[in-house]
Write a protein that holds these residues in place. Structure first.
Motif, mmCIF file in Angstrom:
data_model
loop_
_atom_site.group_PDB
_atom_site.id
_atom_site.type_symbol
_atom_site.label_atom_id
_atom_site.label_comp_id
_atom_site.label_asym_id
_atom_site.label_seq_id
_atom_site.Cartn_x
_atom_site.Cartn_y
_atom_site.Cartn_z
ATOM 1 N N ALA A 146 4.232 -22.440 -6.601
ATOM 2 C CA ALA A 146 3.450 -21.858 -5.514
ATOM 3 C C ALA A 146 4.476 -21.185 -4.610
ATOM 4 C CB ALA A 146 2.665 -22.925 -4.777
ATOM 5 N N PHE A 147 4.485 -19.853 -4.615
ATOM 6 C CA PHE A 147 5.535 -19.087 -3.959
ATOM 7 C C PHE A 147 4.932 -18.210 -2.882
ATOM 8 C CE2 PHE A 147 8.324 -15.322 -3.770
ATOM 9 C CZ PHE A 147 9.497 -15.956 -3.393
ATOM 10 N N TYR A 148 5.376 -18.394 -1.644
ATOM 11 C CA TYR A 148 4.856 -17.642 -0.522
ATOM 12 C C TYR A 148 6.014 -16.914 0.159
ATOM 13 C CZ TYR A 148 1.305 -21.023 -1.602
ATOM 14 O OH TYR A 148 0.410 -21.805 -2.286
ATOM 15 N N ALA A 149 5.910 -15.603 0.248
ATOM 16 C CA ALA A 149 7.027 -14.820 0.790
ATOM 17 C C ALA A 149 6.550 -13.651 1.649
ATOM 18 C CB ALA A 149 7.891 -14.316 -0.363
ATOM 19 N N ARG A 150 5.382 -13.778 2.238
ATOM 20 C CA ARG A 150 4.828 -12.672 3.027
ATOM 21 C C ARG A 150 5.709 -12.361 4.233
ATOM 22 N NH1 ARG A 150 2.973 -16.884 5.534
ATOM 23 N NH2 ARG A 150 2.143 -16.832 7.633
ATOM 24 N N ASP A 151 5.601 -11.135 4.691
ATOM 25 C CA ASP A 151 6.231 -10.688 5.937
ATOM 26 C C ASP A 151 7.752 -10.865 5.971
ATOM 27 O OD1 ASP A 151 3.742 -9.897 6.844
ATOM 28 O OD2 ASP A 151 3.317 -11.862 7.727
ATOM 29 N N ASN A 152 8.400 -10.314 4.970
ATOM 30 C CA ASN A 152 9.850 -10.180 4.921
ATOM 31 C C ASN A 152 10.130 -8.699 4.721
ATOM 32 O OD1 ASN A 152 11.401 -12.882 4.901
ATOM 33 N ND2 ASN A 152 9.626 -13.301 3.608
ATOM 34 N N GLN A 201 2.679 -0.152 0.895
ATOM 35 C CA GLN A 201 1.482 0.636 1.204
ATOM 36 C C GLN A 201 0.198 -0.119 0.896
ATOM 37 O OE1 GLN A 201 1.879 4.651 -0.319
ATOM 38 N NE2 GLN A 201 3.396 5.104 1.247
ATOM 39 N N SER A 202 0.297 -1.465 0.946
ATOM 40 C CA SER A 202 -0.891 -2.314 0.863
ATOM 41 C C SER A 202 -0.601 -3.596 1.634
ATOM 42 C CB SER A 202 -1.261 -2.619 -0.595
ATOM 43 O OG SER A 202 -0.291 -3.439 -1.195
ATOM 44 N N THR A 241 5.576 -0.915 4.584
ATOM 45 C CA THR A 241 6.777 -0.417 3.931
ATOM 46 C C THR A 241 7.299 -1.337 2.833
ATOM 47 O OG1 THR A 241 7.389 0.584 6.029
ATOM 48 C CG2 THR A 241 9.113 0.432 4.381
ATOM 49 N N TYR A 242 7.147 -2.637 3.002
ATOM 50 C CA TYR A 242 7.749 -3.606 2.094
ATOM 51 C C TYR A 242 6.702 -4.378 1.304
ATOM 52 C CZ TYR A 242 11.805 -2.654 4.999
ATOM 53 O OH TYR A 242 12.821 -2.032 5.664
ATOM 54 N N PHE A 243 7.177 -5.069 0.289
ATOM 55 C CA PHE A 243 6.321 -5.956 -0.488
ATOM 56 C C PHE A 243 5.914 -7.150 0.371
ATOM 57 C CE2 PHE A 243 8.152 -3.568 -3.890
ATOM 58 C CZ PHE A 243 7.258 -3.663 -4.954
ATOM 59 N N SER A 264 3.357 -7.543 2.754
ATOM 60 C CA SER A 264 2.934 -7.383 4.146
ATOM 61 C C SER A 264 1.575 -8.044 4.386
ATOM 62 C CB SER A 264 2.855 -5.905 4.503
ATOM 63 O OG SER A 264 2.435 -5.759 5.834
ATOM 64 N N SER A 265 1.456 -8.702 5.548
ATOM 65 C CA SER A 265 0.164 -9.272 5.941
ATOM 66 C C SER A 265 -0.430 -8.536 7.132
ATOM 67 C CB SER A 265 0.309 -10.762 6.277
ATOM 68 O OG SER A 265 1.039 -10.935 7.468
ATOM 69 N N VAL A 266 0.225 -7.484 7.586
ATOM 70 C CA VAL A 266 -0.270 -6.698 8.711
ATOM 71 C C VAL A 266 -0.238 -5.211 8.388
ATOM 72 C CG1 VAL A 266 0.388 -8.389 10.462
ATOM 73 C CG2 VAL A 266 1.990 -6.611 9.821
ATOM 74 N N CYS A 267 -1.109 -4.477 9.045
ATOM 75 C CA CYS A 267 -1.149 -3.028 8.915
ATOM 76 C C CYS A 267 -1.189 -2.456 10.333
ATOM 77 C CB CYS A 267 -2.383 -2.608 8.119
ATOM 78 S SG CYS A 267 -2.431 -0.843 7.769
ATOM 79 N N ASN A 268 -0.287 -1.567 10.658
ATOM 80 C CA ASN A 268 -0.208 -0.992 12.006
ATOM 81 C C ASN A 268 -0.006 -2.059 13.074
ATOM 82 O OD1 ASN A 268 -0.586 1.658 11.149
ATOM 83 N ND2 ASN A 268 -2.798 1.435 11.164
ATOM 84 N N GLY A 269 0.697 -3.122 12.731
ATOM 85 C CA GLY A 269 0.980 -4.158 13.712
ATOM 86 C C GLY A 269 -0.150 -5.117 13.968
#
Length: 146
Positions: free
Chosen positions: A46-52, A85-86, A106-108, A110-115
């Motif tokens: 179970a690998f979680y790496a969001r928002d890097n 871009q997603s 921009t990166y792999f 992401s949990s946010v769009c436009n902040g």
């Protein structure tokens, strides 16, 4: 969410038994580069790496059918990290959420769009119970500081 900076070591989790289920969470840091291909040795991760600031990962990781509770088998690479871009509330696709278009991502992972949070209504906490998240963070900290 610690304050880890830089690339994940190719030897990350080297001391862990790859036949045991593993929870590993490095979400919300400043990690860069690609995910290490050495993670492929785990069959149930179970690998979680969001928002890097990850720039990619080896395609071989997308073949790990049991990863992320079987999400990788169902959603392929998107179940590891949403592509640039997603976005999704948990930074990846799962049964409860998908990677939605976001030109500003921009990166792999992401949990946010436009902040602001992703447009999906599924929160990270709803997708993953808080007790699991707490365990994951503790395990990640132990491996980083060992």
């Amino acid at each position: 969410e610690n304050q880890f900076i830089g690339e994940l070591s190719p030897n990350i989790l080297a001391a862990a038994d790859p036949t045991n289920p593993m929870f590993f969470d490095v979400s919300g840091n400043l990690l860069t580069g690609e995910l290490p291909s050495g993670l492929k040795r785990f069959t149930d991760l179970a690998f979680y790496a969001r928002d890097n600031k990850f720039e990619g990962f080896p395609p071989v990781l997308c073949t790990q059918a049991n990863w992320n509770n079987g999400d990788v088998e169902m959603f392929g690479c998107d179940a590891i990290l949403c592509p640039p871009q997603s976005t999704s509330p948990i930074g990846r696709a799962s049964v409860n959420t998908s990677c939605e278009p976001c030109r500003d991502s921009t990166y792999f992972g992401s949990s946010v769009c436009n902040g602001s949070s992703s447009s999906s209504t599924v929160s990270f906490e709803k997708a993953f119970p808080s007790t699991l998240v707490t365990i994951v963070v503790v395990v990640a900290a132990v491996y980083f500081y060992s």
